[in-house]
Design an enzyme around this catalytic site. Structure first.
Site, mmCIF file in Angstrom:
data_model
loop_
_atom_site.group_PDB
_atom_site.id
_atom_site.type_symbol
_atom_site.label_atom_id
_atom_site.label_comp_id
_atom_site.label_asym_id
_atom_site.label_seq_id
_atom_site.Cartn_x
_atom_site.Cartn_y
_atom_site.Cartn_z
ATOM 1 N N ASP A 1 0.934 -1.263 0.217
ATOM 2 C CA ASP A 1 -0.437 0.063 -0.624
ATOM 3 C C ASP A 1 0.034 1.794 0.130
ATOM 4 O O ASP A 1 2.478 1.214 0.532
ATOM 5 C CB ASP A 1 -0.691 0.550 1.160
ATOM 6 N N GLU B 1 -9.972 7.181 4.699
ATOM 7 C CA GLU B 1 -8.655 6.229 5.885
ATOM 8 C C GLU B 1 -8.830 6.847 7.133
ATOM 9 O O GLU B 1 -10.583 7.578 7.992
ATOM 10 C CB GLU B 1 -7.813 6.939 5.013
HETATM 11 C C1 BGC Z 1 -5.124 3.390 0.591
HETATM 12 C C2 BGC Z 1 -5.388 1.845 -0.806
HETATM 13 C C3 BGC Z 1 -4.915 2.274 -1.785
HETATM 14 C C4 BGC Z 1 -3.857 3.489 -2.314
HETATM 15 C C5 BGC Z 1 -3.599 4.034 -3.099
HETATM 16 C C6 BGC Z 1 -4.236 3.956 -0.318
HETATM 17 O O1 BGC Z 1 -3.557 5.024 1.112
HETATM 18 O O2 BGC Z 1 -4.612 2.315 1.259
HETATM 19 O O3 BGC Z 1 -7.152 1.265 -0.201
HETATM 20 O O4 BGC Z 1 -5.660 1.948 -2.697
HETATM 21 O O5 BGC Z 1 -4.015 4.524 -0.943
HETATM 22 O O6 BGC Z 1 -4.366 5.476 -3.709
HETATM 23 C C1 BGC Z 2 -3.244 10.035 -2.111
HETATM 24 C C2 BGC Z 2 -4.774 8.925 -1.884
HETATM 25 C C3 BGC Z 2 -3.443 7.908 -0.664
HETATM 26 C C4 BGC Z 2 -2.868 8.415 0.555
HETATM 27 C C5 BGC Z 2 -2.425 8.008 1.826
HETATM 28 C C6 BGC Z 2 -3.332 10.661 -1.287
HETATM 29 O O1 BGC Z 2 -1.844 11.839 -1.245
HETATM 30 O O2 BGC Z 2 -4.003 10.691 -2.597
HETATM 31 O O3 BGC Z 2 -4.521 7.754 -2.970
HETATM 32 O O4 BGC Z 2 -4.241 6.482 -0.788
HETATM 33 O O5 BGC Z 2 -2.487 9.287 -0.328
HETATM 34 O O6 BGC Z 2 -1.945 8.353 2.312
#
Ligand code: BGC
Ligand code: BGC
Length: 909
Positions: free
Chosen positions: A349, A548
């Site tokens: 991830d 998140e």
């Molecule tokens: C998330 C994932 C996601 C990835 C890409 C991460 O922060 O936990 O679910 O697929 O970002 O955007």
């Molecule tokens: C991205 C997300 C990712 C996240 C993780 C963001 O800046 O756009 O896709 O999941 O950071 O921390």
């Protein structure tokens, strides 16, 4: 309690309420069928899975042949997946980078409204770069692009948006999931991309988790069914996967993401291995059996249940079993790859490897050795360093070459299974650039059906629903009535989903708009004073979008909707006012989780849990007006709380729903949910006041993560004033001081760089400062605690306090003027305030103005009030002269609302 199997198809299991199964299934069994009664099997061992997409000799041979010819650099290039804005096509060619992703809110040319063709052309650039990079090598390796298409192709303008998974769980219709997968694949293919990071098959066990809505259900039965349906929809069969209409699917996040302690995102999951296997892993068995080709590693840590509450000791952190999943060789290699038999790609991830003990984003041999194959190292400086480091670590013997070969073999195998060698460059593919595929009417019809099926009717007293459209007018009100953001939630065009306007959607109908379409503008009121008394009030309320960790309910908060934000409290007030005026009230709730809404429920005549339905608001009116015979069929896939802190499903309750952990503070006993898992009314069920469950009116005044009420402050906290103690000290710094702060004494005239500070008599002697930021800029004035750990100010937040400061502006207010607050680094929120300050100053009659900002605005944008370090900071890139008087936290009881700045100006740091 009514148990109804509303589904018509034969492949679907009945909706049984108790899944009490202890029948062991032998571990060499290759498939994972449900029992006849619809319950899940119990696995004593990790089961071996037989994938619908089996190993094929011709693929294995071709891959082995290519891997044998690859240089170490070429191999490592395949193992890295940067965020595409962090890599140019030129760099992709130079490093032979095999794939990229777009993060949430990453669009071609930073254009939120980019067309399908723009997406495909952007992908072309990397595809071509890699193709050219392999020229003359005697073999080539195609490029691959990944996106988070988690409720439709949600990052793309004009795409069909489906309800988030929590709503789909309530629909309990696996065939619908297949259709959603198939449509999403088409809409991703229309943009020329190859892989989606979906589905999430988490089994969320704590409603405080910010990702609850990404999970289908609190027990894995529905998840088990759905995982295979959606994977089959996305990928199709082995043959269809090679076609230009399907995309690769990722099952995420391996493993235990939904089980973290207190629902903290990226936290620690204290589950026994047995429960990990039988609660959190269930979705993987069916998804992998259906042929899912990618698994994403989770941010959480794992620790054995017995050690709950203790911090992970360093021995456990360093072994390859417990600790951060990204470093767990046991769970990734031994369990997922060897025991379960997964032969596809394990992707990390977003910089998750950097969170492993002893690692950084730039270097983590432990995560490579644990068995991660493809590394989402997002940033330019990081992926470049990671690339060099992996090469060095292989050469230095820290990473065995066989590990690299295993990773690359898996990546090439999956690319080959997806037909990427045969597919032309992205924009030449059959659906690519076909704008009309995005949000096609037949796609949106399925989304509207999904909305209808996801709605759960929790209350319908005296048959107020369904509405009889002919005879009535409606007053449609509430914070979410005409708010497409609240309706669609996080992961919508942007990561957090909170930067969107209605013009960012091609097809979107809010509830207000849907009402107007159904009954005509003249029967819909938004002002109760204009509506006749026989009108029915429809209050649509809902959480602001989040993704998140931004969605986590913090320790000082509870599940009580009206207490989460001041703006949510207004919805309850509205319901109260409407009832007082004598209206009948139907309440619709948009939320990413079950919430404590007993005050709202008690007052409402009918109440609908609508989750995060997305753009098809007409799906809601379809059911409310029983159009074409539509009725409620959704059933809760999460049990509904009857107190403010009924947050958690018991760790070892396995597949028994409704088994919440005891809430000792309330009763010392286990609390039963208000509405159990599986609950949901429909129009055939008669309901009157006597048939309502008893609503517990919870008086709790402190957070679910707090053990007792902290004394609610009733007096101001002086942050800067004559009375202020040395808890906070004023400082100034700037580029010219290399951001090193100089303590400001009120006793003397001072300079910091070219800035001058003079003490001033405001209310008292020498209680204010006259400041001129001077010409050497940027400069900042701030008030800080010397305490390195920061100060716990949560009680001021819980008391709904405002930050207030007295200021007299002496020059133009610069456009770069910003107000910020910091918690212990890196943590804080910042807001440009030129416009708002100007507005306040302009109407003020005196020179001094008192500016107010609710602490909640800071909290909503990332300030952690348990470790406040800098409660006040003013920053400018341009000259600014001003006098600053007192600065304080003021509990709400004492506050007045004029001169209050809007939360909209804030951004997390
Ligand atoms: C998330 C994932 C996601 C990835 C890409 C991460 O922060 O936990 O679910 O697929 O970002 O955007
Ligand atoms: C991205 C997300 C990712 C996240 C993780 C963001 O800046 O756009 O896709 O999941 O950071 O921390």
């Amino acid at each position: 309690m009514v148990i109804k199997n509303s589904t018509t198809h034969t492949s679907v299991i009945g909706f049984s309420l108790i899944f009490l199964t202890t029948l062991p299934v032998s571990s060499d069994q290759s498939t994972v069928p449900l029992f006849d009664d619809g319950s899940l099997p119990y696995f004593q061992e990790w089961p071996k899975i037989k994938s619908d997409i089996p190993k094929r000799d011709y693929i294995e041979e071709r891959v082995a042949d290519i891997v044998a010819q690859m240089t170490l650099g070429e191999k490592v290039g395949q193992m890295i997946m940067p965020e595409y804005r962090q890599i140019t096509p030129k760099e992709a060619k130079q490093y032979k980078i095999g794939s990229v992703l777009n993060g949430g809110g990453g669009w071609p040319n930073e254009n939120k409204h980019a067309s399908a063709l723009e997406w495909a052309l952007q992908s072309d650039k990397y595809w071509t770069a890699l193709d050219q990079a392999y020229a003359g090598r005697g073999f080539r390796i195609p490029f691959m692009w990944a996106t988070d298409a988690v409720h439709g192709n949600n990052n793309v303008y004009g795409a069909t948006l489906f309800p988030h998974n929590i709503g789909l769980g309530a629909a309990n219709n696996p065939e619908l999931l297949f259709e959603i997968g198939r449509i999403t694949a088409k809409e991703v293919a229309a943009t020329g991309l190859d892989l989606t990071f979906a589905p999430t098959v988490a089994t969320p066990r704590d409603y405080r988790w910010g990702r609850i809505y990404e999970g289908y259900s609190e027990i894995p039965t529905i998840t088990y069914q759905y995982a295979s349906s959606i994977v089959k929809g996305l990928q199709g069969t082995e043959k269809e996967l090679r076609s230009e209409q399907r995309v690769l699917s990722t099952v995420k996040h391996w493993i235990g993401d939904g089980g973290t302690f207190n629902g903290v995102d990226r936290g620690v999951t204290f589950y026994s291995e047995d429960d990990l296997r039988n609660i959190h892993a269930m979705g993987y068995y069916s998804a992998l059996e259906a042929g899912a080709q990618v698994v994403m590693t989770s941010f959480n840590s794992w620790q054995n249940y017995d050690l709950k509450g203790k911090s992970i000791n360093s021995k456990d952190r360093n072994n390859n079993r417990f600790g951060k999943l990204h470093g767990s060789r046991y769970l990734i290699t031994e369990v997922l790859k060897e025991k379960i038999g997964f032969d596809g790609i394990v992707v990390t991830d977003w910089n998750g490897h950097g969170e492993v003990e002893g690692c950084t984003n730039q270097s983590c041999p432990k995560a490579v050795n644990a068995g991660n194959d493809l590394f989402m190292v997002t940033d330019n400086k990081d992926w470049k360093a990671f690339y060099q480091n992996v090469i060095k670590q292989v050469q230095g013997g820290q990473i065995p070459m066989v590990r690299i070969d295993d990773a690359v073999t898996r990546i090439l195998r999956v690319k080959m299974r997806a037909g990427l060698w045969e597919k032309p460059k992205p924009s030449y593919r059959i659906l690519a650039g076909e704008q009309q595929v995005l949000g096609a009417l037949e796609h949106r019809k399925v989304a509207r059906q999904a909305v209808r099926e996801s709605l759960v009717l929790l209350k319908n007293e005296n048959k107020i629903l369904p509405f009889k459209q002919k005879n009535h007018s409606y007053v449609v009100l509430g914070s979410a009535a005409n708010d497409i953001q609240k309706q669609s939630g996080g992961w919508t065009l942007t990561w957090q989903g909170n930067e969107n306007k209605s013009q960012d959607f091609v097809h979107a109908t809010t509830v207000l708009e849907a009402f107007k379409q159904v009954v005509g503008d003249k029967h819909v009121y938004t002002d109760p004073n204009q509506a006749s008394m026989d009108a029915i009030a429809v209050v649509v309320m809902g959480e602001d979008p989040y993704a998140e960790m931004y969605g986590d309910i913090k320790d000082h908060q509870t599940l009580a909707y009206s207490e989460l934000k001041p703006s949510y409290a207004k919805d309850l007030q509205l319901i109260q006012e409407m009832k007082k005026k004598g209206f009948k009230v139907v309440t619709i709730l948009f939320s990413g989780r079950p919430l404590y809404v007993n005050p709202e429920l008690a007052l409402s005549d009918a109440f609908v849990a609508a989750w995060l339905p997305g753009t098809e608001g007409r799906g809601i009116t379809d059911v409310l007006f029983a159009q074409n015979g539509a009725d409620f069929s959704g059933k809760l896939s999460y049990s509904w709380p009857n107190n403010k802190c009924m947050t958690t499903i018991n760790e070892n309750s396995r597949n028994i729903p409704n088994y919440h952990v005891p809430d000792f503070e309330q009763t010392g006993e286990e609390f039963m949910p208000l509405f159990p898992y599986g609950y949901g009314l429909n129009y055939a069920i008669e309901q009157n006041a006597a048939s309502q469950p008893t609503l517990f009116m919870d008086k709790r005044q402190w957070g679910c993560g707090e053990t007792k009420a902290k004394d609610r402050p009733t007096t101001n906290l002086e942050i800067f004033s004559r009375e202020a103690t040395t808890t906070f000290v004023p400082k100034m710094s700037g580029k010219v001081t290399k951001w090193k702060g100089t303590f400001i004494s009120r006793a003397k005239k001072m300079t910091v760089g070219s800035a001058s500070i003079l003490s001033l008599n405001y209310k008292h002697q020498q209680d204010a400062l006259r400041i001129d930021f001077g010409k050497q800029l940027p400069m900042q004035l701030y008030i800080q605690t010397p305490d390195k750990k920061g100060l716990d100010m949560r009680h001021y937040l819980t008391a709904n306090s405002t930050l207030e400061f007295d200021i007299a502006v002496k020059s133009e207010i610069p456009s770069s003027l910003k107000l910020a607050a910091h918690c212990v680094y890196p943590c804080g929120a910042i807001a440009p305030i030129q416009k708002e300050l100007k507005a306040i100053v302009e109407v003020s009659e005196s020179e001094w103005v008192t500016v107010k900002v609710p602490l909640q605005c800071f909290a909503d944008n990332g300030v952690n009030f348990s470790n406040i370090n800098t409660p006040f900071l003013l920053y400018s890139d341009e000259p600014f002269q001003f006098d600053i008087g007192e600065i304080r936290y003021v509990p709400k009881e004492k506050g007045i609302t004029e001169n209050t700045m809007s939360c909209d100006i804030f951004k997390p740091i």
